[in-house]
Design a protein around this motif. Structure first.
Motif, short mmCIF file in Angstrom:
data_model
loop_
_atom_site.label_atom_id
_atom_site.label_comp_id
_atom_site.label_asym_id
_atom_site.label_seq_id
_atom_site.Cartn_x
_atom_site.Cartn_y
_atom_site.Cartn_z
N ALA A 7 1.19 3.70 -3.08
CA ALA A 7 0.16 5.38 -2.09
C ALA A 7 1.73 6.40 -3.35
N TRP A 51 2.01 6.36 -6.93
CA TRP A 51 0.87 7.17 -7.59
C TRP A 51 0.55 9.04 -7.73
N THR A 76 1.00 -1.63 0.02
CA THR A 76 -0.02 0.13 0.34
C THR A 76 0.93 1.32 0.32
N CYS A 123 -4.12 10.39 -3.67
CA CYS A 123 -2.00 10.93 -3.91
C CYS A 123 -2.58 11.38 -4.62
N LEU A 131 -7.67 5.24 -3.11
CA LEU A 131 -6.08 5.69 -1.95
C LEU A 131 -5.17 6.32 -3.31
N GLY A 132 -5.00 5.40 -4.18
CA GLY A 132 -3.81 5.92 -4.87
C GLY A 132 -4.19 7.01 -6.27
#
Length: 506
Positions: free
Chosen positions: A346, A349, A342, A471, A467-468
């Motif tokens: 992140a 990204w 993760t 970011c 989440l990506g």
């Protein structure tokens, strides 16, 4: 007799195809639809969902579905590309809006990305809890409504507030990608999805550039803009001696129409929404097996998959879904097994999208300073993404997702570094560098979009993409400042050098 017993034993011990199982039922199954010619009456085939999706293949259903989901990506790119033209229009020139803020350009861009940041997190969780279809509807409706209202802005502060809600809706674009990937079999998930979605994304950039170009330079009669808006012609004091609108009013009309035209694709998506199906993978995870089977059957019928069994049942997930709480999804993303993945994703990204947005924003300014045609530069930059999309669609299934990412990042770093050498390279070489820079950045994004959901379990896939995407919006806020703080060549070169460094960091 002994020979017959051995044959029966061998038949019972025979292993079924991976992911399938054939059951004999006591009563004849009712035929749900016409057109299936698999197992006959009295038998039912139990299929794992990936096997079922592979067997329905790719056909008319998926082409129509790609248009619905891919247009969502087009809307995202249209609104992002719009910033390149909208910010100069409202901060300087005849159509400038009143403002009490010292940095209105950065504020319009930064707040849009701030809305996308929050929307990425919000709609990622909502679609994992309530369904991809619900997340898609809510985000698209928000883009359309707030986008149209932007045309009524009387000052920069109002425009900034409305652009925040546009960004909030854009954060839900990941719902469309997850939805599409979950109705496509593994045999077509790489090349087809990347090629289709990527080309529609690029089409959004070309659409935004063409609309801005047409409204600014290719309309011979400025008064048509006011007639198109349904407004009366302006009073005489706003016209010159020939009765034509003055430049200030023409620029304002161009601004109004550009904002409205940019919101039109989102309105079209709302019209098409009733034909959008929910993800069968989400239905299975939610314990709605019958709904998932209905969707798979619909796909098979639309694709005319004649070999698909008439009587089938989808296998329940091997482990119960943990989709009940948002906190559970967070524990999956940052659990003992997946937290390193993760954090790495992140970071990718953040850097990847920072490079891409930065190149998109600063390239028109960069070439305008040298060639004085922002629209041609923006058009060439947008079209240059097509080779990158074609390359990664070929590479993703051959060298793997990670191999495609490594290649894309390497080319992006070198090409962007060369682009910053305006004092040493001829114009043709700089244009070539810009083409490779944006093409490789786009190719990396496509590979990253494909790779991210594949490393997570079903209940956390869209949250991982969310989440990506969040970011990437942080990166958008940063590059809004770097790109729009000044429109000089020196400032553009400095920004490009930063984007090249981020490419090397990846």
């Amino acid at each position: 007799k002994d020979s017959r017993r051995r044959r029966d034993a061998n038949t019972q011990d025979a292993m079924p195809e991976a992911g399938t199982m054939t059951l004999t039922v006591a009563e004849e199954e009712e035929e749900d639809e016409e057109g299936f010619h698999g197992h006959g009456h009295g038998s039912m085939e139990v299929l794992a969902l990936p096997v079922a999706l592979d067997r329905v293949g790719w056909g008319p259903f998926h082409w129509k579905f790609v248009v619905q989901c891919g247009l969502s990506w087009s809307c995202d790119m249209i609104e992002i590309a719009l910033l390149s033209f909208l910010i100069p229009m409202v901060t300087s020139g005849p159509a400038a809006l009143p403002s009490s803020t010292p940095s209105p350009g950065f504020l319009v861009g930064g707040v849009t990305f701030a809305g996308e940041l929050l929307g990425s997190l919000l709609f990622g969780v909502v679609s994992d809890l309530k369904g991809r279809r619900i997340g898609y509807l809510a985000s698209t409706a928000l883009i359309a409504l707030a986008g149209l209202l932007c045309a009524a802005s009387q000052n920069v502060e109002t425009l900034v507030a409305l652009r925040f809600f546009v960004g909030l809706g854009l954060g839900g674009v990941t719902c469309a990608f997850t939805l599409l990937s979950e109705v496509v079999g593994s045999a077509h998930r790489g090349k087809r999805i990347i090629l289709s979605m990527g080309l529609l994304w690029t089409a959004g950039g070309v659409f935004a550039t063409g609309a801005a170009w047409a409204l600014d330079a290719l309309i011979p009669d400025p008064n048509w803009q006011w007639r198109a808006l349904g407004e009366p012609l302006p009073p005489l004091k706003d016209t010159d001696k020939t009765g034509r609108r003055d430049a200030d009013a023409d620029a304002l009309a161009s601004f109004l129409l550009l904002v409205m035209v940019s919101a039109a694709p989102s309105v079209l998506l709302l019209i098409l929404f009733p034909w959008l199906v929910e993800s069968p993978r989400f239905h299975l995870g939610a314990g709605k097996r019958e709904a998932a089977e209905k969707t798979v059957r619909k796909i098979a019928l639309a694709n005319r998959a004649s070999a698909f069994p008439r009587n089938f049942r989808l296998r329940e997930p091997s482990a119960p879904s943990s989709r009940g709480e948002g906190a559970t999804i967070a524990r999956v993303l940052f659990g003992e097994d997946l937290w390193p993945t993760t954090l790495i994703l992140a970071s990718l990204w953040l850097l990847n999208m920072g490079s891409y947005y930065g190149i998109c924003f600063v390239t028109p300014i960069y070439f305008k300073a040298q060639h004085d045609n922002v629209y041609v530069a923006a058009f060439v930059s947008s079209v240059s993404e097509v080779p990158g999309i074609l390359a990664v669609s070929w590479a993703a299934d051959r060298v793997g997702r990670r191999g495609a990412l490594i290649a894309g990042y390497s080319v992006c770093a070198v090409a962007t570094a060369l682009l910053s050498l305006s004092a040493y390279l001829p114009y043709a070489a700089l244009v070539t560098s810009a083409v490779f820079s944006r093409a490789s950045a786009m190719a990396s994004i496509m590979a990253l979009y494909l790779y991210t959901p594949e490393v997570y379990p079903t209940q956390a896939r869209n949250a991982a993409l969310g989440l990506g995407s969040a970011c990437s919006r942080v990166a958008g806020i940063l590059v809004s400042y770097l790109s729009f703080r000044s429109e000089t060549l020196a400032s553009a070169v400095a920004a490009i050098a930063v984007y090249a460094a981020s490419g090397k960091g990846k």
